[in-house]
Design an enzyme around this catalytic site. Structure first.
Site, PDB file in Angstrom:
ATOM      1  N   LEU A 113     -48.416 -19.553 -26.005  1.00 43.54           N
ATOM      2  CA  LEU A 113     -47.160 -18.885 -26.340  1.00 43.54           C
ATOM      3  C   LEU A 113     -46.022 -19.915 -26.354  1.00 43.54           C
ATOM      4  O   LEU A 113     -45.252 -20.001 -27.300  1.00 43.54           O
ATOM      5  CB  LEU A 113     -46.913 -17.782 -25.293  1.00 43.54           C
ATOM      6  N   GLU A 115     -43.511 -23.202 -26.378  1.00 47.24           N
ATOM      7  CA  GLU A 115     -43.261 -24.328 -27.288  1.00 47.24           C
ATOM      8  C   GLU A 115     -42.242 -25.254 -26.636  1.00 47.24           C
ATOM      9  O   GLU A 115     -41.609 -24.880 -25.638  1.00 47.24           O
ATOM     10  CB  GLU A 115     -42.698 -23.799 -28.623  1.00 47.24           C
ATOM     11  N   GLU A 353     -46.304 -18.286 -15.831  1.00 48.17           N
ATOM     12  CA  GLU A 353     -46.278 -16.845 -16.181  1.00 48.17           C
ATOM     13  C   GLU A 353     -44.883 -16.263 -16.061  1.00 48.17           C
ATOM     14  O   GLU A 353     -44.712 -15.124 -15.639  1.00 48.17           O
ATOM     15  CB  GLU A 353     -47.224 -16.016 -15.293  1.00 48.17           C
TER      16      GLU A 353
HETATM   17  C1  LIG Z   1     -48.535 -26.643 -15.604  1.00 53.68           C
HETATM   18  C2  LIG Z   1     -48.070 -25.602 -16.566  1.00 53.68           C
HETATM   19  C3  LIG Z   1     -49.001 -24.873 -17.283  1.00 53.68           C
HETATM   20  C4  LIG Z   1     -48.587 -23.935 -18.246  1.00 53.68           C
HETATM   21  N1  LIG Z   1     -49.532 -23.286 -18.987  1.00 53.68           N
HETATM   22  C5  LIG Z   1     -49.126 -22.493 -20.029  1.00 53.68           C
HETATM   23  C6  LIG Z   1     -50.089 -21.898 -20.925  1.00 53.68           C
HETATM   24  O1  LIG Z   1     -51.304 -22.051 -20.749  1.00 53.68           O
HETATM   25  N2  LIG Z   1     -49.634 -21.196 -21.996  1.00 53.68           N
HETATM   26  C7  LIG Z   1     -48.301 -21.012 -22.248  1.00 53.68           C
HETATM   27  O2  LIG Z   1     -47.951 -20.365 -23.239  1.00 53.68           O
HETATM   28  N3  LIG Z   1     -47.353 -21.532 -21.392  1.00 53.68           N
HETATM   29  C8  LIG Z   1     -47.741 -22.273 -20.302  1.00 53.68           C
HETATM   30  N4  LIG Z   1     -46.797 -22.824 -19.456  1.00 53.68           N
HETATM   31  C9  LIG Z   1     -45.378 -22.672 -19.786  1.00 53.68           C
HETATM   32  C10 LIG Z   1     -44.606 -21.832 -18.805  1.00 53.68           C
HETATM   33  O3  LIG Z   1     -44.892 -20.484 -18.993  1.00 53.68           O
HETATM   34  C11 LIG Z   1     -43.114 -22.198 -19.017  1.00 53.68           C
HETATM   35  O4  LIG Z   1     -42.940 -23.511 -18.517  1.00 53.68           O
HETATM   36  C12 LIG Z   1     -42.203 -21.230 -18.315  1.00 53.68           C
HETATM   37  O5  LIG Z   1     -42.242 -19.977 -18.923  1.00 53.68           O
HETATM   38  C13 LIG Z   1     -40.742 -21.751 -18.317  1.00 53.68           C
HETATM   39  O6  LIG Z   1     -40.351 -22.141 -19.586  1.00 53.68           O
HETATM   40  P1  LIG Z   1     -39.622 -23.549 -19.783  1.00 53.68           P
HETATM   41  O7  LIG Z   1     -40.461 -24.590 -19.103  1.00 53.68           O
HETATM   42  O8  LIG Z   1     -39.355 -23.732 -21.226  1.00 53.68           O
HETATM   43  O9  LIG Z   1     -38.285 -23.434 -18.970  1.00 53.68           O
HETATM   44  P2  LIG Z   1     -36.887 -22.859 -19.561  1.00 53.68           P
HETATM   45  O10 LIG Z   1     -37.124 -21.558 -20.232  1.00 53.68           O
HETATM   46  O11 LIG Z   1     -36.217 -23.924 -20.335  1.00 53.68           O
HETATM   47  O12 LIG Z   1     -36.084 -22.595 -18.209  1.00 53.68           O
HETATM   48  C14 LIG Z   1     -35.398 -23.634 -17.506  1.00 53.68           C
HETATM   49  C15 LIG Z   1     -34.703 -22.995 -16.302  1.00 53.68           C
HETATM   50  O13 LIG Z   1     -33.737 -22.025 -16.751  1.00 53.68           O
HETATM   51  C16 LIG Z   1     -34.026 -20.766 -16.171  1.00 53.68           C
HETATM   52  N5  LIG Z   1     -33.674 -19.714 -17.136  1.00 53.68           N
HETATM   53  C17 LIG Z   1     -34.080 -19.623 -18.440  1.00 53.68           C
HETATM   54  N6  LIG Z   1     -33.550 -18.528 -19.013  1.00 53.68           N
HETATM   55  C18 LIG Z   1     -32.823 -17.900 -18.049  1.00 53.68           C
HETATM   56  C19 LIG Z   1     -32.043 -16.713 -18.022  1.00 53.68           C
HETATM   57  N7  LIG Z   1     -31.922 -15.915 -19.088  1.00 53.68           N
HETATM   58  N8  LIG Z   1     -31.412 -16.387 -16.863  1.00 53.68           N
HETATM   59  C20 LIG Z   1     -31.541 -17.178 -15.767  1.00 53.68           C
HETATM   60  N9  LIG Z   1     -32.278 -18.305 -15.737  1.00 53.68           N
HETATM   61  C21 LIG Z   1     -32.904 -18.668 -16.862  1.00 53.68           C
HETATM   62  C22 LIG Z   1     -35.498 -20.798 -15.844  1.00 53.68           C
HETATM   63  O14 LIG Z   1     -35.847 -19.859 -14.837  1.00 53.68           O
HETATM   64  C23 LIG Z   1     -35.650 -22.237 -15.368  1.00 53.68           C
HETATM   65  O15 LIG Z   1     -35.203 -22.326 -14.048  1.00 53.68           O
HETATM   66  C24 LIG Z   1     -47.201 -23.712 -18.459  1.00 53.68           C
HETATM   67  C25 LIG Z   1     -46.265 -24.425 -17.700  1.00 53.68           C
HETATM   68  C26 LIG Z   1     -46.683 -25.354 -16.771  1.00 53.68           C
HETATM   69  C27 LIG Z   1     -45.652 -26.122 -15.980  1.00 53.68           C
END
Ligand SMILES: Cc1cc2nc3c(=O)[nH]c(=O)nc-3n(C[C@H](O)[C@H](O)[C@H](O)COP(=O)(O)OP(=O)(O)OC[C@H]3O[C@@H](n4cnc5c(N)ncnc54)[C@H](O)[C@@H]3O)c2cc1C
Length: 374
Positions: A113, A115, A353
């Site tokens: 999911l 990017e 998640e």
């Molecule tokens: C080791 C690892 C494995 C993973 N495996 C998968 C996988 O198999 N498949 C997949 O699809 N994804 C995967 N992920 C992705 C994971 O789901 C995302 O990293 C996560 O959802 C956060 O997205 P981001 O890293 O882009 O952070 P961002 O969305 O950029 O967030 C950065 C910060 O801002 C905060 N934030 C963002 N929006 C808001 C808001 N509206 N209000 C308040 N705070 C906010 C967040 O909580 C965080 O603290 C994985 C991530 C990791 C680290």
């Protein structure tokens, strides 16, 4: 089943986990043993060759594995979520063809999911699937694909003219396949031994029949994927319980052995208070996880409960791992003991998640819906 997994962890996982983890080595033998135990078919119904475990038992299996080595639960999680998506929303052909191979672990699954510019903000994804006759052409970059390289089946979110659509992409495991390339292996703080990769799609063609649930589900990808995220959040909560339990049990054993000032450190009230808080948080985390799992087993919507369990258990795991390190003193900071591994693995659960900030938004939205006054 839970006993069998506990025995497997004691005999086969604990003796090798830290060594494999430090070397960031894929645990091929352990994964093969997990496949033999049927763990890749945990939640797949028996008519498709799976174990058909309820979510409650699945969560306990995940806790046991995670208490040994959290990465092993990552090998299962997105696989199980992809299988759940196919089970809940797939066409008969998708279920008949894919679920039996997933149940044995012959075909491993991934969920793609996120990017580079869309993690929390899932609606912002830019990967495109352009219709071309009775095919779709996929272009874009996906980030954080756990199990991406070894997967043969990827549940992929991509943008079509109707909105975000979930495709079931079938590929050969490996670094590249017909326009799909593992463009980067992501190096991580913990959660080592299994791959989390960036994957690029350049002109990869899939048949229209690979739309999850058929072309009438074009544009329905996000609600489909969100329905499997509830199970994914129970998985994260259960793995947090496993890490928290391992860290707590190590701390309470060490506190009774380590002597300072003529008595075991467990006799000092400062240490007792830590143990009391750790034990209370662990118990609460396990109960919230069991409660969310029971709700899913009852066929009810569990977005609030799964979110609460994930939020509480992951924060508890982070705190308990840190407190366990404090209780161990200097030796907790070394690589001689697994405490440093728990300390590095725990933060993943506050991010994966859906981060805990997003979790609070989901919980609040659900509570406001439930307690609406106007
Ligand atoms: C080791 C690892 C494995 C993973 N495996 C998968 C996988 O198999 N498949 C997949 O699809 N994804 C995967 N992920 C992705 C994971 O789901 C995302 O990293 C996560 O959802 C956060 O997205 P981001 O890293 O882009 O952070 P961002 O969305 O950029 O967030 C950065 C910060 O801002 C905060 N934030 C963002 N929006 C808001 C808001 N509206 N209000 C308040 N705070 C906010 C967040 O909580 C965080 O603290 C994985 C991530 C990791 C680290």
């Amino acid at each position: 089943m839970v006993d069998a997994v506990r025995t497997f962890v004691r005999r086969s996982v604990l003796p090798v986990a830290s060594e494999l983890e430090h070397a960031d080595t894929y645990p091929a033998d352990l994964v093969a043993a997990m496949a033999d135990m049927g763990l890749f078919g945990c939640t797949i119904p028996p008519e498709y060759g799976g174990l058909g475990l309820d979510v409650t038992t699945y969560a306990r299996v995940v806790e046991e594995l995670s208490a040994g080595w959290m990465s092993l639960t990552g090998v299962m999680n997105t696989h199980t979520m992809a299988a759940t998506l196919i089970r809940l929303h797939g066409t008969e052909d998708q279920k008949d063809r894919l679920l039996p191979r997933m149940a044995t672990g012959e075909a491993r699954g991934a969920l793609s999911l996120s990017e580079p510019d869309a993690g929390s903000d899932t609606r912002n994804i830019s990967c495109r699937a352009q219709p071309d006759g009775d095919e779709y052409v996929i272009d874009g970059t996906k980030m954080w694909v756990t199990n991406g390289e070894r997967a043969g089946i990827v549940a992929l979110a991509a943008r079509t003219p109707e909105g975000i659509t979930c495709f079931i992409v079938e590929k050969e495991p490996g670094p590249s396949y017909e326009g799909i390339t593992v463009s980067r292996a992501i190096s991580k703080l913990g959660y080592k031994g299994l791959e989390t990769v960036e994957m690029s799609y350049a002109g990869h063609r899939v048949p229209a029949g690979s739309v999850l649930g058929g072309t009438e589900n074009l544009g329905r990808g996000l609600p489909q994927i969100l329905s499997a995220l509830e199970l994914g959040r129970v998985n994260i909560a259960a793995r947090a319980c496993g890490v928290a339990r391992a860290a707590f049990e190590a701390a309470i054993a060490y506190a009774q052995q380590r002597q300072t000032f003529g008595s075991p450190i467990a006799a000092h009230q400062a240490i007792q208070f830590k143990l009391a808080d750790m034990g209370t948080r662990l118990e609460a985390a396990r109960l919230l996880t069991a409660s969310a799992a029971a709700k899913l087993d009852a066929g009810e919507r569990a977005d609030v409960e799964a979110g609460m369990a994930k939020l509480f258990a992951s924060e508890a795991a982070l705190e308990i791992a840190t407190e366990s390190m404090r209780i161990h003193g200097g030796v907790g900071y070394t690589t001689d003991l697994p405490i440093e591994r728990y300390y590095r693995d725990a933060p993943l659960m506050i991010i994966g998640e859906g981060t805990n900030e997003i979790q609070r938004m989901v919980i609040a939205r659900g509570l406001l819906r439930r307690y609406r006054t106007g």
